[in-house]
Write a protein that holds these residues in place. Structure first.
Motif, short mmCIF file in Angstrom:
data_model
loop_
_atom_site.label_atom_id
_atom_site.label_comp_id
_atom_site.label_asym_id
_atom_site.label_seq_id
_atom_site.Cartn_x
_atom_site.Cartn_y
_atom_site.Cartn_z
N ARG A 156 -9.11 19.43 25.41
CA ARG A 156 -10.55 19.62 25.59
C ARG A 156 -10.86 21.09 25.72
N GLY A 157 -12.09 21.43 25.38
CA GLY A 157 -12.50 22.82 25.43
C GLY A 157 -12.04 23.62 24.22
N ARG A 158 -11.98 22.96 23.04
CA ARG A 158 -11.63 23.64 21.80
C ARG A 158 -12.73 23.40 20.77
N LEU A 159 -12.89 24.36 19.88
CA LEU A 159 -13.79 24.20 18.74
C LEU A 159 -12.99 23.68 17.56
N VAL A 160 -13.52 22.67 16.88
CA VAL A 160 -12.89 22.13 15.67
C VAL A 160 -13.89 22.30 14.54
N ARG A 161 -13.62 23.26 13.66
CA ARG A 161 -14.59 23.62 12.60
C ARG A 161 -14.08 23.14 11.24
N PHE A 162 -14.98 22.46 10.51
CA PHE A 162 -14.70 22.01 9.15
C PHE A 162 -15.58 22.81 8.20
N THR A 163 -15.00 23.35 7.13
CA THR A 163 -15.75 24.12 6.14
C THR A 163 -15.43 23.60 4.76
N ALA A 164 -16.46 23.21 4.00
CA ALA A 164 -16.29 22.76 2.63
C ALA A 164 -16.05 23.98 1.74
N LEU A 165 -14.90 24.05 1.10
CA LEU A 165 -14.57 25.19 0.26
C LEU A 165 -15.18 25.08 -1.13
N GLU A 166 -15.66 23.90 -1.49
CA GLU A 166 -16.42 23.67 -2.72
C GLU A 166 -17.53 22.68 -2.40
N ALA A 167 -18.45 22.51 -3.33
CA ALA A 167 -19.56 21.59 -3.11
C ALA A 167 -19.10 20.14 -3.18
N GLY A 168 -19.81 19.27 -2.43
CA GLY A 168 -19.59 17.83 -2.54
C GLY A 168 -18.46 17.29 -1.70
N ALA A 169 -18.21 17.88 -0.54
CA ALA A 169 -17.10 17.44 0.31
C ALA A 169 -17.47 16.18 1.09
N ASN A 170 -16.44 15.49 1.55
CA ASN A 170 -16.58 14.39 2.51
C ASN A 170 -15.28 14.28 3.29
N VAL A 171 -15.38 14.28 4.62
CA VAL A 171 -14.22 14.10 5.49
C VAL A 171 -14.53 12.97 6.46
N SER A 172 -13.71 11.94 6.45
CA SER A 172 -13.87 10.81 7.37
C SER A 172 -13.10 11.12 8.65
N ASP A 206 -9.57 15.59 26.14
CA ASP A 206 -8.33 15.68 25.36
C ASP A 206 -8.36 14.55 24.35
N ALA A 207 -8.21 14.87 23.08
CA ALA A 207 -8.49 13.87 22.06
C ALA A 207 -7.44 13.86 20.96
N LEU A 208 -7.24 12.67 20.40
CA LEU A 208 -6.50 12.51 19.16
C LEU A 208 -7.52 12.48 18.03
N LEU A 209 -7.38 13.41 17.11
CA LEU A 209 -8.28 13.53 15.97
C LEU A 209 -7.56 13.03 14.71
N VAL A 210 -8.20 12.17 13.95
CA VAL A 210 -7.65 11.65 12.69
C VAL A 210 -8.68 11.90 11.60
N VAL A 211 -8.26 12.55 10.49
CA VAL A 211 -9.20 12.88 9.43
C VAL A 211 -8.61 12.54 8.06
N SER A 212 -9.49 12.19 7.13
CA SER A 212 -9.10 11.89 5.75
C SER A 212 -10.07 12.57 4.80
N ASN A 213 -9.55 13.41 3.91
CA ASN A 213 -10.38 14.10 2.93
C ASN A 213 -10.45 13.26 1.65
N THR A 214 -11.23 12.19 1.75
CA THR A 214 -11.38 11.25 0.64
C THR A 214 -12.87 11.00 0.38
N PRO A 215 -13.23 10.50 -0.80
CA PRO A 215 -14.66 10.39 -1.15
C PRO A 215 -15.42 9.43 -0.24
N HIS A 216 -16.71 9.68 -0.13
CA HIS A 216 -17.60 8.71 0.51
C HIS A 216 -17.66 7.47 -0.39
N PRO A 217 -17.61 6.26 0.18
CA PRO A 217 -17.60 5.06 -0.67
C PRO A 217 -18.85 4.88 -1.53
N LEU A 218 -19.96 5.52 -1.15
CA LEU A 218 -21.20 5.40 -1.94
C LEU A 218 -21.41 6.57 -2.90
#
Length: 242
Positions: free
Chosen positions: A21-37, A177-189
């Motif tokens: 806890r007490g951390r910044l978690v930053r996501f940045t799209a390096l190209e257009a049209g990103a989706n992260v679950s 304090d957290a467990l973070l799970v991410v997937s860089n896969t398309p949005h289903p729609l």
């Protein structure tokens, strides 16, 4: 930045890790049209995890942006959204499946395409859950960062194209304090006929102490109560507020 960590989620990639806890978690799209679950679980008790219905109804919203918090099913704040260049992230649309991925983009598998096979969000997240002693029984609705969906007059969900430009970013602050799970896969729609190929940078950085006058704390009265629940939890554990 001191004590920072950076990685790049390749298209179709996945990642999971424990973040204090007490951390910044930053996501940045390096190209257009990103989706992260995204999924979140408490590190101390994995049965406590992000709760989509409570998060949305408590904050009177159907999308997420700066000021909103991701609430757990115990009424605490797992993370808050402290920066957002887009103003809209989707908590409703779910993530891709193997069946849906093959129906839209064609059948692939690792045996034939090796690392070029097209991964689905459900497969990615399930693999990462198993790494941490969890399983498909521990699934819950995901947050789709960088994506926007709206509902038409008939109630059908519609994906908003061109919502995410290159360089778009969103930053979470971990309040537990957290467990973070991410997937860089398309949005289903996502209607694009080709499997989106958008790398996303993931950074974990130090954060300032969450103050009583913090924007997220006062975004809604329900937020304040959830923060107080979180602070009380850590006080009883013998740990000061972040």
């Amino acid at each position: 930045m001191e004590n920072g960590w950076t990685s790049t989620l390749t298209p179709g990639g996945k990642w999971s890790g424990q973040i204090g806890r007490g951390r910044l978690v930053r996501f940045t799209a390096l190209e257009a049209g990103a989706n992260v679950s995204l999924l979140l679980y408490s590190s101390h008790d994995r049965s406590e995890r992000y709760n989509m219905p409570d998060t949305l109804k408590a904050q009177h919203t159907a999308h997420l942006t700066r000021g909103h918090v991701l609430m757990s099913d115990n009424g605490r704040v797992l993370a808050s959204i402290v920066e957002d260049s887009l103003g809209w992230h989707d908590p409703l649309g779910g993530c891709t499946t193997r069946e849906g991925t093959e129906a839209k983009y064609g059948a692939t598998d690792f045996q034939r395409q090796r690392n070029d096979w097209l991964r689905s969000g459900r497969e990615n997240v399930t693999v990462e859950l198993v790494r941490h002693g969890l399983s498909q029984r521990d699934w819950m609705p995901v947050v789709n960062l960088f994506s926007k969906i709206c509902c038409d007059e008939q109630g059908a969900m519609r994906f908003i194209e061109d919502h995410c430009p290159a360089g778009a970013s969103v930053t979470l602050r971990t309040e537990m304090d957290a467990l973070l799970v991410v997937s860089n896969t398309p949005h289903p729609l996502d209607p694009r006929p080709a499997y989106p190929s958008v790398p996303v940078r993931l950074e974990v950085l130090p954060a300032d102490k969450t103050a009583d006058d913090d924007y997220c704390v006062h975004f809604r009265p329900e937020n304040r109560r959830a923060f107080e629940n979180t602070w009380n939890y850590y006080t009883l554990l013998g740990s000061d507020r972040t």
